[in-house]
Scaffold this motif. Structure first.
Motif, PDB file in Angstrom:
ATOM      1  N   SER A   1     -12.291   1.220 -19.713  1.00 54.07           N
ATOM      2  CA  SER A   1     -12.513   2.652 -19.996  1.00 54.07           C
ATOM      3  C   SER A   1     -11.411   3.540 -19.412  1.00 54.07           C
ATOM      4  O   SER A   1     -11.259   4.682 -19.816  1.00 54.07           O
ATOM      5  N   PHE A   2     -10.662   3.028 -18.437  1.00 54.21           N
ATOM      6  CA  PHE A   2      -9.615   3.848 -17.823  1.00 54.21           C
ATOM      7  C   PHE A   2      -8.273   3.741 -18.569  1.00 54.21           C
ATOM      8  O   PHE A   2      -7.377   4.522 -18.304  1.00 54.21           O
ATOM      9  N   TYR A   3      -8.150   2.732 -19.439  1.00 51.47           N
ATOM     10  CA  TYR A   3      -6.843   2.449 -20.044  1.00 51.47           C
ATOM     11  C   TYR A   3      -6.835   2.756 -21.541  1.00 51.47           C
ATOM     12  O   TYR A   3      -7.832   2.533 -22.222  1.00 51.47           O
TER      13      TYR A   3
ATOM     14  N   LEU B   1       2.299   1.796  -3.506  1.00 49.96           N
ATOM     15  CA  LEU B   1       1.342   2.295  -4.495  1.00 49.96           C
ATOM     16  C   LEU B   1       0.757   3.650  -4.112  1.00 49.96           C
ATOM     17  O   LEU B   1      -0.141   4.153  -4.790  1.00 49.96           O
ATOM     18  N   GLY B   2       1.243   4.217  -3.018  1.00 50.51           N
ATOM     19  CA  GLY B   2       0.744   5.540  -2.607  1.00 50.51           C
ATOM     20  C   GLY B   2      -0.657   5.477  -2.042  1.00 50.51           C
ATOM     21  O   GLY B   2      -1.371   6.484  -2.021  1.00 50.51           O
ATOM     22  N   LEU B   3      -1.086   4.311  -1.590  1.00 45.87           N
ATOM     23  CA  LEU B   3      -2.431   4.190  -1.028  1.00 45.87           C
ATOM     24  C   LEU B   3      -2.460   4.623   0.431  1.00 45.87           C
ATOM     25  O   LEU B   3      -3.523   4.817   1.007  1.00 45.87           O
TER      26      LEU B   3
ATOM     27  N   ARG C   1       0.353   4.851 -13.419  1.00 49.12           N
ATOM     28  CA  ARG C   1      -0.521   3.832 -12.821  1.00 49.12           C
ATOM     29  C   ARG C   1      -1.004   2.855 -13.893  1.00 49.12           C
ATOM     30  O   ARG C   1      -1.236   1.682 -13.619  1.00 49.12           O
ATOM     31  N   ALA C   2      -1.172   3.389 -15.108  1.00 50.56           N
ATOM     32  CA  ALA C   2      -1.630   2.532 -16.209  1.00 50.56           C
ATOM     33  C   ALA C   2      -0.613   1.430 -16.510  1.00 50.56           C
ATOM     34  O   ALA C   2      -0.964   0.393 -17.067  1.00 50.56           O
TER      35      ALA C   2
ATOM     36  N   ILE D   1       1.142  -0.055 -14.172  1.00 51.02           N
ATOM     37  CA  ILE D   1       1.293  -0.894 -12.977  1.00 51.02           C
ATOM     38  C   ILE D   1      -0.007  -1.662 -12.752  1.00 51.02           C
ATOM     39  O   ILE D   1      -1.054  -1.067 -12.500  1.00 51.02           O
ATOM     40  N   GLY D   2       0.072  -2.948 -12.887  1.00 49.70           N
ATOM     41  CA  GLY D   2      -1.102  -3.774 -12.595  1.00 49.70           C
ATOM     42  C   GLY D   2      -1.097  -4.104 -11.107  1.00 49.70           C
ATOM     43  O   GLY D   2      -0.057  -4.483 -10.556  1.00 49.70           O
ATOM     44  N   TYR D   3      -2.234  -3.942 -10.489  1.00 51.71           N
ATOM     45  CA  TYR D   3      -2.285  -4.190  -9.045  1.00 51.71           C
ATOM     46  C   TYR D   3      -3.522  -5.015  -8.719  1.00 51.71           C
ATOM     47  O   TYR D   3      -4.632  -4.670  -9.107  1.00 51.71           O
TER      48      TYR D   3
ATOM     49  N   ARG E   1       0.837  -1.216   0.000  1.00 49.29           N
ATOM     50  CA  ARG E   1       0.000   0.000   0.000  1.00 49.29           C
ATOM     51  C   ARG E   1       0.866   1.259   0.000  1.00 49.29           C
ATOM     52  O   ARG E   1       0.525   2.254  -0.635  1.00 49.29           O
TER      53      ARG E   1
ATOM     54  N   HIS F   1     -13.290  -1.397 -16.438  1.00 48.58           N
ATOM     55  CA  HIS F   1     -11.844  -1.237 -16.272  1.00 48.58           C
ATOM     56  C   HIS F   1     -11.190  -0.729 -17.553  1.00 48.58           C
ATOM     57  O   HIS F   1     -10.295   0.113 -17.508  1.00 48.58           O
TER      58      HIS F   1
ATOM     59  N   PRO G   1      -1.329   9.346 -13.317  1.00 52.31           N
ATOM     60  CA  PRO G   1      -2.216   8.324 -13.899  1.00 52.31           C
ATOM     61  C   PRO G   1      -1.552   7.522 -15.004  1.00 52.31           C
ATOM     62  O   PRO G   1      -1.776   6.313 -15.098  1.00 52.31           O
TER      63      PRO G   1
END
Lengths: 664, 308
Positions: B104-106, B52-54, B77-78, B80-82, B49, B102, B74
């Motif tokens: 739609s974000f990539y 990933l900056g969570l 982040r695209a 990095i699969g988590y 966490r 999912h 962002p």
């Protein structure tokens, strides 16, 4: 962002639907009861639905939107998407507010359409009555963000998390209390903007305070501070009220038929003594209990003339003045209203709830007839425009007999003059009391029981200040006594200005004038409640209170009188200062203990000084408090959040190796 | 070894005065499969966490693909699969709706790969996530994670709760991606056989402290087991550097040691054992000894014998 909006809509639509059903039921129930009374969207019952259910629904949607995603894995799943958290937040907000407004506005709009349809409300319907409800629904936005903050903020549930809801409740109080629509909208916009920034900051930074940008921190701080002050104020007022006497003493003047002015004293609502202005009890009332029937016999009948300018009652969006209810108990089958846009008094059948006809100056016409005239001008005042069928417009005074459907003009002013007030005398026991007093321009007219002019006189008084008139019928001398006193206004001190009683003969001749001093409240220094409030909000609040007070003459007088009592002033100042200094020291120590930068130390110390215990609580609520460990270098407890000890500068010691380390 | 994809520097996180991760400094080389091991509560999830900056670190910092973990843009982040712990998937979404959501974000989405993984786990696209078995749900999460073809894959206990068959499928998919796309994988796990099968480097957290960060081979070499036999009751052991566990079984003392050297051998000789034998140890056993509570213990059967 469309995907996140779609997800949020889909996830939360059920809650919105449940909310809509509850709101709809409440609105239907309110309309069912209120429509019989000719009321609709501006009625108290209906506004309960918008004022209470709206905020509850908004806060619930905001809270649930965050809570569902705050489950650990789901939060990570959501915020790891390659989209800025700011856009994620906006997506959530757009969906959440869309659901909230849909849940509130659909039943509200249906209620409005239903109310506007003839035959549903026993009274006229104007769209302005929807304004209070719409403003309440808009206030829900503030609660929506508050709900989000409660769910997202990293703070203790039993601590400061709920404070933002208190602030939202404070905003509701402000919205209801502000009479002007623009004022209410500004209050919502300000509170909404603050809570939006605070909610956004909490969302973007996982509810943690430290990494938030300054605007988000400041917004959260303001929101928290308002909450703390509201809770603190209520607790202080409650604690203070426990210690003060419950006895309520009140005294006022009364004018007797013989023209004497006496003082009536009440204790907890009961009349306990009647004496003249020198303090000598009236012989027949020297021992309690006082026979009030006997007292009424010797008191002079009077007509109460309130010269409130019409504009005093306009512009209050929560009391839409589109229709003035005029119905009296004499006519239970029909409700009567004066509507300003038609200029007529309209009657609605309470059973069919339809318009049956209307009155104009020339008489009554049924609903199927076209009215040809209207009452010109405006209602003389909104409180006393119809008393015993006496209908007072600025253009004239009329006597409306709703049972017999007749209108009779009683008095028409001279051209260029407005009727300011009209009232019958309050005693119907005597024939001579069935008279009417009318104030038109600067002149007072008295009409006899057949509405024929009996007497006219022009008193000399400052109508700008003395707007509350009582015209007494006196036996000795056989004439009238005009009592005038100031009406409360922001710029005058009604508590200290004297009252006057001017007597006139039956021919209107001025006979005598008497100045009656105001009852100056027996001030004995600050009450315990005031002292408690001072302890909660020293000197910042005192400065604010003083500066607000000095805006008004009344405030200045009240405030200066408060400080006439030097001993109390000293104790008040000492308690204020003590509380402020202690708070300053606590905040300073907390700031130093946590090795805050100099600017932040100064900021928190200043807030402690200005806000007192509220400033200390604010600091405790807002800041994060890292753990402390004993420094290997100097042996003093150091913060775990720093790479180097704040006391000796030694670097944090890495965990001691235990001999099992494997590194390549 | 090439550049580090993940780099931490004295990464520390405290929760309510207790350290969850303390002074963690490590790096994950590009293209490696990095197993992140430790017992429950040792700080694995917190570390992920933090990476990933969570959550914000109490002190220290970390970088992912060269960027500060706390400010990952962002676009990064695209790449990095988590997959978070517990295979979270919105229960009301059908598999194809989850894909649409999912996707739609990539900007990059490998639909074929997504459907191949679904097929592998026998998931029909019209099934809602809440109706999937645990293994299938894990498969859906993996499909959603892999379809973005990330440069870095971070999996938090991905095999948790899966039966052996599902676990096998899962690892198979993971290995496929690593080989095909030269992806770096960091995954945490309790299941040592899984780690042994796919990881080439490991890090071991013990009570929030990093105790090992090395290749699997190095780990295997550094942990060894010694069986000492005595004529009578084994005596009390002197302080032995690197002693992980010691187990008494009758006249036998079984020691698991790490970083054993001449000093250790000297210490063992002083005990006066009739025989000292180094026995082969599997990676799983080595892990268990490494992650187990330190100290001496007696065989369970000895307890039973004593009572009877």
């Amino acid at each position: 962002m469309r995907a996140i909006i779609w997800k949020e809509l889909r996830e939360n639509v059920l809650w919105a639907l449940i909310g809509m059903v509850v709101v709809s039921l409440a609105m239907v129930y309110a309309l069912e009861l209120e429509s019989k009374q000719g009321q609709s969207l501006a009625s108290n019952r209906f506004l309960m639905a918008t004022m209470f259910l709206g905020p509850v629904l908004a806060a619930a949607i905001g809270f649930l939107q965050i809570t569902f995603d705050a489950r650990q894995g789901y939060w990570a799943l959501l915020v790891h998407r390659p989209i800025s958290r700011s856009r994620l937040f906006m997506g959530k907000v757009l969906a959440g507010l869309a659901l909230y407004f849909a849940a509130m506005l659909l039943p509200f709009t249906a209620s409005a359409i239903w109310s506007a349809m003839p035959g549903h409300i026993a009274g006229p319907f104007r769209w302005e009555v929807a304004l209070p409800g719409l403003v309440d629904i808009l206030t829900g936005v503030v609660y929506y963000f508050a709900g989000m903050i409660v769910a997202r903020r990293a703070a203790r549930w039993y601590g400061s998390r709920g404070l933002v809801l208190v602030t939202a409740i404070g905003c509701s109080g402000l919205v209801v209390g502000i009479p002007l629509l623009i004022g209410a909208l500004i209050a919502i916009a300000l509170a909404g903007a603050l809570l939006f920034l605070a909610a956004r900051g909490a969302f973007i930074h996982n509810g943690e305070y430290t990494p938030q940008p300054a605007p988000a921190k400041a917004s959260l701080g303001l929101v928290q501070l308002v909450g703390i002050m509201l809770v603190g104020g209520m607790l202080a007022a409650f604690a203070g009220s426990l210690a003060v006497t419950r006895d309520f003493r009140y005294k006022n003047y009364a004018v007797l038929r013989d023209g004497r002015v006496v003082v009536q004293q009440q204790l907890n609502g009961n009349l306990v003594s009647i004496h003249d202005r020198d303090g000598t009890p009236l012989p027949q009332f020297d021992k309690p209990p006082i026979d009030t029937d006997e007292l009424e016999k010797i008191k002079a009948p009077f007509a109460w003339l309130l010269l409130a300018p019409p504009e005093q009652f306009t512009g209050q969006y929560r009391r839409p003045a589109t229709a003035m209810s005029l119905h009296t108990y004499r006519d239970r089958a029909v409700y009567w209203y004066f509507t300003s846009d038609t200029g007529r008094v309209e009657g609605y059948d309470t059973v069919s709830r339809r318009l049956i006809g209307s009155f104009g100056p020339s008489g009554f016409v049924t609903a199927d007839q076209q009215p040809t005239d209207r009452f010109e001008g405006e209602l003389a005042n909104r409180w006393g425009s119809v008393i015993d069928g006496l209908f007072t417009m600025t253009s004239g005074v009329y006597r409306i007999d709703s049972l017999h459907r007749t209108v009779k003009p009683v008095f028409l002013p001279k051209p260029g003059e407005d009727v300011l007030a009209a009232a019958p005398f309050n005693s119907s026991q005597e024939r001579r009391s069935k008279r009417t007093a009318i104030v038109s321009g600067e002149t007072i007219h008295v009409l006899d029981h057949e509405d024929k002019p009996l007497m006219t006189f022009t008193p000399e008084y400052d109508a700008q200040i003395y707007s509350r008139l009582y015209l007494y019928l006196l036996d000795e001398p056989n004439g009238f006594g005009l009592w005038y006193e100031p009406l409360w206004r922001r710029d005058i001190n009604v508590f200290t200005l004297p009252r006057y009683l001017v007597t006139y003969g039956s021919d209107g001749q001025r006979l005598a004038a008497e100045e009656i001093p105001a009852f100056v409240r027996d001030y004995r220094g600050p009450s315990i409640a005031e002292g408690m409030l001072g302890l909660v909000f020293p000197p910042g609040a005192a400065v604010v209170a003083a500066s607000i007070s000095t805006f008004t003459v009344q405030g200045r007088a009240e405030f200066s009188r408060m400080y006439e009592n030097r001993a109390s002033t000293a104790s008040l100042v000492v308690s204020f200062l003590l509380s402020a200094v202690i708070s300053l020291v606590i905040n300073l120590r907390l700031a130093r203990r946590n090795a805050m930068a100099r600017s932040r130390r100064i900021m928190w110390a200043t807030l402690g000084l200005l806000l007192g215990p509220s400033g200390v609580l604010l600091m405790l609520c807002m800041q994060t408090w890292p753990a402390r460990l004993c420094c290997d270098g100097c042996g003093v407890a150091r913060l775990v959040s720093r790479l180097n000890c704040e006391h000796c500068g030694a670097a944090c010691a890495p965990p001691a190796p235990n001999g099992t380390e494997i590194f390549d | 070894m090439t550049d580090a994809v993940i780099q931490t520097d004295k990464l520390t996180k405290y929760y309510r005065g207790q350290p969850a991760v303390e002074d963690l400094s490590m790096s994950v080389p590009q293209g490696s499969v990095f197993g992140f091991l430790g017992r429950n509560g040792s700080g694995k999830t917190t570390t992920i966490r933090l990476l990933l900056g969570l959550t914000a670190p109490t002190r220290g910092g970390s970088t992912l693909l060269g960027h500060d973990s706390q400010h990952l843009p962002p676009q990064l982040r695209a790449q990095i699969g988590y997959m978070p712990e517990g295979h979270p998937a919105y229960g009301w979404m059908k598999a194809r709706e989850a894909e649409r959501f999912h996707k739609s974000f990539y900007t990059h989405w490998n639909g074929d790969l997504f459907h191949a993984v679904l097929e592998h786990f026998r998931i029909t696209p019209n099934t809602k996530a809440k109706h999937l078995s645990r293994g299938m749900r894990a498969g859906l999460c993996l499909a959603l994670t892999l379809a973005t073809e990330p440069k870095l894959l971070i999996l938090d206990d991905p095999a948790l709760g899966l039966d052996p068959v599902a676990r096998h499928s899962f690892l198979e998919s993971m290995v496929y991606v690593t080989r095909e796309h030269n992806c770096t994988i960091l995954f945490s796990s309790h299941l040592l056989s899984d780690v042994e099968r796919v990881a080439d480097r490991i890090a071991v957290l013990d009570h929030s402290v990093l105790r090992a960060c090395c290749s699997v081979e190095t780990f295997r070499q550094q942990v060894r087991q010694v069986v000492m036999r005595f004529d009578g009751e084994p005596p009390a052991l002197p302080a032995v550097p690197g002693l992980l566990t010691s187990l008494r079984m009758g006249n036998e003392l079984r020691l698991t040691l790490v970083n054993a050297n001449g000093e250790v051998d000297q210490a063992m000789k002083q005990v006066g054992a009739a025989s000292v034998e180094t026995v082969p140890i599997g990676l799983e056993e080595a892990f268990l000894a490494y992650l187990d509570d330190r100290g001496e213990r007696t065989s369970f059967f000895d307890h039973v014998g004593a009572k009877s």
